[in-house]
Design a protein around this motif. Structure first.
Motif, PDB file in Angstrom:
ATOM      1  N   SER A   1       0.841  -1.200   0.000  1.00  0.00           N
ATOM      2  CA  SER A   1       0.000   0.000   0.000  1.00  0.00           C
ATOM      3  C   SER A   1       0.872   1.245   0.000  1.00  0.00           C
ATOM      4  O   SER A   1       2.033   1.215   0.437  1.00  0.00           O
ATOM      5  N   VAL A   2       0.306   2.348  -0.461  1.00  0.00           N
ATOM      6  CA  VAL A   2       0.969   3.641  -0.314  1.00  0.00           C
ATOM      7  C   VAL A   2       1.249   3.933   1.155  1.00  0.00           C
ATOM      8  O   VAL A   2       2.203   4.638   1.498  1.00  0.00           O
ATOM      9  N   ALA A   3       0.438   3.356   2.065  1.00  0.00           N
ATOM     10  CA  ALA A   3       0.612   3.597   3.497  1.00  0.00           C
ATOM     11  C   ALA A   3       1.884   2.968   4.046  1.00  0.00           C
ATOM     12  O   ALA A   3       2.286   3.274   5.174  1.00  0.00           O
ATOM     13  N   ALA A   4       2.526   2.092   3.271  1.00  0.00           N
ATOM     14  CA  ALA A   4       3.794   1.522   3.715  1.00  0.00           C
ATOM     15  C   ALA A   4       4.933   2.530   3.574  1.00  0.00           C
ATOM     16  O   ALA A   4       5.975   2.387   4.232  1.00  0.00           O
TER      17      ALA A   4
ATOM     18  N   VAL B   1       7.110  10.177  -5.920  1.00  0.00           N
ATOM     19  CA  VAL B   1       8.226   9.308  -5.566  1.00  0.00           C
ATOM     20  C   VAL B   1       8.103   7.992  -6.322  1.00  0.00           C
ATOM     21  O   VAL B   1       7.003   7.558  -6.682  1.00  0.00           O
ATOM     22  N   ASP B   2       9.251   7.355  -6.556  1.00  0.00           N
ATOM     23  CA  ASP B   2       9.222   6.046  -7.194  1.00  0.00           C
ATOM     24  C   ASP B   2       9.276   4.951  -6.136  1.00  0.00           C
ATOM     25  O   ASP B   2       9.216   5.223  -4.929  1.00  0.00           O
ATOM     26  N   GLU B   3       9.417   3.724  -6.577  1.00  0.00           N
ATOM     27  CA  GLU B   3       9.340   2.579  -5.674  1.00  0.00           C
ATOM     28  C   GLU B   3      10.548   2.457  -4.742  1.00  0.00           C
ATOM     29  O   GLU B   3      10.556   1.602  -3.851  1.00  0.00           O
ATOM     30  N   GLY B   4      11.555   3.299  -4.931  1.00  0.00           N
ATOM     31  CA  GLY B   4      12.717   3.277  -4.054  1.00  0.00           C
ATOM     32  C   GLY B   4      12.547   4.090  -2.780  1.00  0.00           C
ATOM     33  O   GLY B   4      13.431   4.071  -1.911  1.00  0.00           O
ATOM     34  N   TRP B   5      11.412   4.792  -2.632  1.00  0.00           N
ATOM     35  CA  TRP B   5      11.166   5.573  -1.416  1.00  0.00           C
ATOM     36  C   TRP B   5      11.089   4.623  -0.215  1.00  0.00           C
ATOM     37  O   TRP B   5      10.584   3.507  -0.326  1.00  0.00           O
ATOM     38  N   ASP B   6      11.599   5.069   0.924  1.00  0.00           N
ATOM     39  CA  ASP B   6      11.622   4.216   2.114  1.00  0.00           C
ATOM     40  C   ASP B   6      10.220   3.744   2.490  1.00  0.00           C
ATOM     41  O   ASP B   6       9.242   4.490   2.361  1.00  0.00           O
ATOM     42  N   THR B   7      10.139   2.529   2.990  1.00  0.00           N
ATOM     43  CA  THR B   7       8.849   1.950   3.397  1.00  0.00           C
ATOM     44  C   THR B   7       8.874   1.643   4.894  1.00  0.00           C
ATOM     45  O   THR B   7       8.873   0.483   5.307  1.00  0.00           O
ATOM     46  N   ASP B   8       8.873   2.693   5.685  1.00  0.00           N
ATOM     47  CA  ASP B   8       8.857   2.550   7.139  1.00  0.00           C
ATOM     48  C   ASP B   8       7.524   2.966   7.743  1.00  0.00           C
ATOM     49  O   ASP B   8       7.404   3.083   8.959  1.00  0.00           O
TER      50      ASP B   8
END
Length: 333
Positions: free
Chosen positions: A113-116, A126-133
């Motif tokens: 999810s975008v919420a990740a 942002v692309d898929e390399g953005w942090d997922t915290d």
């Protein structure tokens, strides 16, 4: 091609089944805690339904012989019992990953999810390399971020499995209108209250902007991920960004800008009093979500959404007062 869809009866699952069965090339095994019944389920006649709970059930026999697994099972509620959502969302996902590995399934597509994503304080996509915290301490964000770590570990431990994760924006469709009213509005938000003829003013937190995507478009992306030799993460969002002006236009109402902290505290008070189904931390998350670029999905999956963000949100807003739904158990009016 045998495709097992786990969490097949919900908002995303119903759309995935439609997309996977559109050309008749896939044999779909649909897994849900409750199998569908009713006169309108004949549209799913080509689908084999199996009953299983990801948090407790024996999943390996269900996955036997699968060419791909699409994992979509998720519980948003009950927010007052986080141990219950954790059991399904986190423990359940880990159990699915273990079952996929043991059953020798060659491909896994999992919904994130975008919420990740970690907070963003700018409007640059942002692309898929953005942090997922995770975007906030809200359980939904925390669990999505944890699942991302579980998928990272699975990818390292099982390079033989082609792993795809999709990160959609807010997902809407007309048949999910009643379910989403219950999830986000609770019993006090009656369907008639969302009738646009009865909404004179809408309070909007200052700075609100978000993306949305139609469930049908997500379903097509999931089907493409199953049949295309790709791996990694894919952002999914319809064209356009929704903010104060767009909400006013969609609802046909005057909008009033209010401080986000005031709304967050009010929502928290209502949530603690069990008058609202979602806590203020979820609003805090929405205010900090990044805007996503969908360039990778367009390039690698050949994915182009058929609906704009406004059209996706319109589908659910118009469906709520009409008690739109389906005979799939989570989507029943």
């Amino acid at each position: 091609m045998k495709v097992v869809v786990i969490g097949a009866s919900g908002n995303l699952g119903s759309a995935a089944i439609r997309a996977l069965t559109a050309d008749g090339a896939a044999r779909v095994v649909a897994v849900a805690r409750r199998a569908p019944t009713g006169p309108r389920t004949n549209v799913h006649a080509s689908v084999e339904w199996r009953t299983a709970d990801v948090s407790t059930g024996n999943l390996e026999p269900v996955l036997e012989g699968a060419d791909a697994v699409v994992h979509l099972a998720w519980k948003f509620q009950p927010t007052h019992r986080p141990e219950e959502t954790w059991a399904t969302n986190v423990v359940g996902t880990r159990r699915v990953l273990d079952a996929v590995a043991r059953a020798g399934v060659p491909a896994l597509v999992c919904a994130s999810s975008v919420a990740a994503y970690s907070p963003a304080y700018h409007d640059d996509p942002v692309d898929e390399g953005w942090d997922t915290d995770g975007a906030s301490p809200a359980a939904y964000c925390r669990e999505k971020a944890y699942v991302e770590r579980a998928l990272d570990a699975f990818a390292c431990d099982h390079p033989e499995v082609r792993l795809v994760r999709v990160r959609p924006a807010f997902v809407f469709q007309r048949s999910a209108a009643s379910e989403q009213r219950r999830i986000f509005g609770g019993p006090l938000l009656r369907p008639a209250f969302v009738d646009r003829r009865r909404i004179p003013v809408v309070p909007v937190p200052a700075g609100l902007r978000f993306q949305a995507v139609h469930a049908g478009d997500v379903g097509r992306a999931l089907a493409a991920a199953v049949t295309t030799d790709v791996s990694g993460a894919f952002n999914l969002a319809g064209p356009g960004v929704i903010g104060r002006d767009e909400l006013g236009e969609l609802l046909g109402a005057r909008t009033v800008e209010v401080p986000p902290d005031l709304l967050r505290r009010s929502l928290d008070t209502a949530w603690h009093a069990r008058l609202a189904p979602v806590p203020g931390s979820l609003l805090a998350a929405v205010m900090q979500l990044p805007l996503m670029s969908t360039a990778r999905a367009e390039l690698k999956l050949g994915w182009h959404p058929h609906h704009s963000a406004m059209e996706a949100l319109e589908a659910v807003i118009s469906g709520i007062p009409e008690k739109a739904g389906s005979d799939l158990p989570p989507l029943r009016p």
